[in-house]
Design an enzyme around this catalytic site. Structure first.
Site, PDB file in Angstrom:
ATOM      1  N   CYS A  88       0.864  -1.184   0.000  1.00  0.00           N
ATOM      2  CA  CYS A  88       0.000   0.000   0.000  1.00  0.00           C
ATOM      3  C   CYS A  88       0.894   1.226   0.000  1.00  0.00           C
ATOM      4  CB  CYS A  88      -0.925  -0.006   1.212  1.00  0.00           C
ATOM      5  SG  CYS A  88      -2.088   1.379   1.237  1.00  0.00           S
ATOM      6  N   GLY A  89       0.861   1.991  -1.088  1.00  0.00           N
ATOM      7  CA  GLY A  89       1.716   3.168  -1.212  1.00  0.00           C
ATOM      8  C   GLY A  89       1.336   4.269  -0.258  1.00  0.00           C
ATOM      9  N   HIS A  90       0.046   4.664  -0.273  1.00  0.00           N
ATOM     10  CA  HIS A  90      -0.365   5.729   0.635  1.00  0.00           C
ATOM     11  C   HIS A  90      -0.186   5.291   2.079  1.00  0.00           C
ATOM     12  CE1 HIS A  90      -4.267   3.956   1.967  1.00  0.00           C
ATOM     13  NE2 HIS A  90      -4.126   4.829   2.943  1.00  0.00           N
ATOM     14  N   HIS A 203      -8.439  -4.025  -8.082  1.00  0.00           N
ATOM     15  CA  HIS A 203      -8.471  -2.565  -8.153  1.00  0.00           C
ATOM     16  C   HIS A 203      -8.762  -2.156  -9.599  1.00  0.00           C
ATOM     17  CE1 HIS A 203      -6.142  -3.046  -4.437  1.00  0.00           C
ATOM     18  NE2 HIS A 203      -6.316  -1.767  -4.180  1.00  0.00           N
ATOM     19  N   CYS A 233      -3.351   7.012  -5.114  1.00  0.00           N
ATOM     20  CA  CYS A 233      -3.064   5.582  -5.013  1.00  0.00           C
ATOM     21  C   CYS A 233      -1.620   5.275  -5.395  1.00  0.00           C
ATOM     22  CB  CYS A 233      -4.024   4.759  -5.863  1.00  0.00           C
ATOM     23  SG  CYS A 233      -3.853   2.964  -5.606  1.00  0.00           S
ATOM     24  N   GLY A 234      -0.827   4.879  -4.403  1.00  0.00           N
ATOM     25  CA  GLY A 234       0.581   4.596  -4.643  1.00  0.00           C
ATOM     26  C   GLY A 234       0.822   3.393  -5.519  1.00  0.00           C
ATOM     27  N   THR A 235       0.129   2.274  -5.233  1.00  0.00           N
ATOM     28  CA  THR A 235       0.321   1.088  -6.071  1.00  0.00           C
ATOM     29  C   THR A 235      -0.331   1.283  -7.439  1.00  0.00           C
ATOM     30  OG1 THR A 235      -1.607   0.034  -5.027  1.00  0.00           O
ATOM     31  CG2 THR A 235       0.570  -0.515  -4.136  1.00  0.00           C
TER      32      THR A 235
END
Length: 309
Positions: A88-90, A203, A233-235
């Site tokens: 999870c990027g964020h 997603h 969204c980081g990913t």
């Protein structure tokens, strides 16, 4: 009465709930091994932490665990209202800012062990965080599915730490006023993509033009539990970078500014890992802010102690 210590933050508007103490006992092994225990034996804790009545469909949980890899600052398992996330990027941006808030880390590079591999997160002196994500790549180009009520939809399937189906032209305006229509569209698209041979895609990411100066693109991301991502969204941005790299539309090291549906921004760039295989190493930069420190109380006499599922 069971007590769980948490810190809440948000990254570009998307909340992260970091569990500092009181989480489930998961034993030893890698973070990936402990995720299996979490999912198989202790899932009630996931629901209690992020679901109503203590949480909401939007909150992403981040359980801090001891890393098996001793070069890492921490291990983390990310989870949401319906299950677990590989990366999870964020959430990693929120994790770093929360650890800094506690005085556990200082500016610099920090390795974080996740279920899908070790990532490096850099806390900058100004408070920004850069996440060097796991290898990302596109697996299917121009994949068309027939979506009930909408007809043919064309997109790409890519990995950015989670599985995405990315759609460049959806025919819907990417505005907050349109969230219900966008959610309905994305949910139908996901079901069609899953049925057409990609059950792992959870997603859906839509793209459109941004009205902000200096911004490359605006997106709308529907997460696995049917909540939309408030952040860019980081990913999802990592998956987008993989597609841009594969198409030759973004040079190695060049900045890509991604705007979310609420107007927040992440900056992304990549370096090639394997051109022949189309694999890139994305770096996502953004900001997070701590909202609260709290103690969650779990009382077995409460009929909704373990969350509303």
């Amino acid at each position: 009465m069971h007590r769980i210590k948490i810190i809440d933050s948000h990254s570009g508007g998307e909340p992260t709930r970091m569990v500092m103490a009181g989480g489930p006992e998961l034993g030893g092994g890698s973070v990936a091994d402990r995720l299996k225990v979490f999912r198989g034996q202790q899932d009630k804790f996931r629901s209690a932490i992020v679901n109503e009545p203590r949480g909401s469909d939007v909150i992403v949980g981040a359980l801090i665990v001891e890393p098996e890899d001793q070069t890492c600052t921490a291990g983390v398992i990310f989870f949401n209202n319906v299950g677990y996330l590989g990366m999870c990027g964020h959430g990693t941006i929120g994790l770093m800012v929360s650890l800094a808030h506690l005085g556990r880390i200082k500016p610099g590079d920090h390795k974080i062990e996740t279920p899908v591999g070790v990532v490096t997160a850099t806390l900058h002196p100004d408070g920004e965080v850069s996440v060097s994500n796991v290898a990302s790549w596109r697996v299917k180009t121009g994949f068309t599915v027939d979506v009930p009520g909408f007809g043919p939809v064309c997109g790409d399937v890519a990995w950015g730490g989670n599985w995405f189906y990315l759609v460049e032209h959806c025919g819907l305006e990417l505005t907050l006023a349109n969230v219900e229509a966008l959610t309905d569209f994305c949910w139908r698209v996901r079901q069609a993509v899953n049925a057409a041979g990609f059950p792992e895609v959870d997603h859906i990411e839509l793209f459109g033009p941004s009205a902000q100066a200096g911004v490359n693109s605006k997106n709308f991301v529907l997460c696995p539990g049917k909540a939309y991502d408030r952040s860019p969204c980081g990913t999802g941005t990592s998956a987008k970078l993989a597609c841009l790299a594969a198409d030759g539309k973004l040079p190695e090291g060049a900045a890509w500014i991604q705007e979310s549906i609420i107007g927040s921004r992440f900056k992304g760039k990549f370096r090639w890992l394997d051109r022949a295989a189309g694999k890139v190493a994305p770096v996502i930069t953004g900001r997070a802010f701590v909202n609260a420190e709290a103690t969650l109380y779990l009382d077995d006499h409460d009929p909704f102690c373990w969350g509303i599922r």
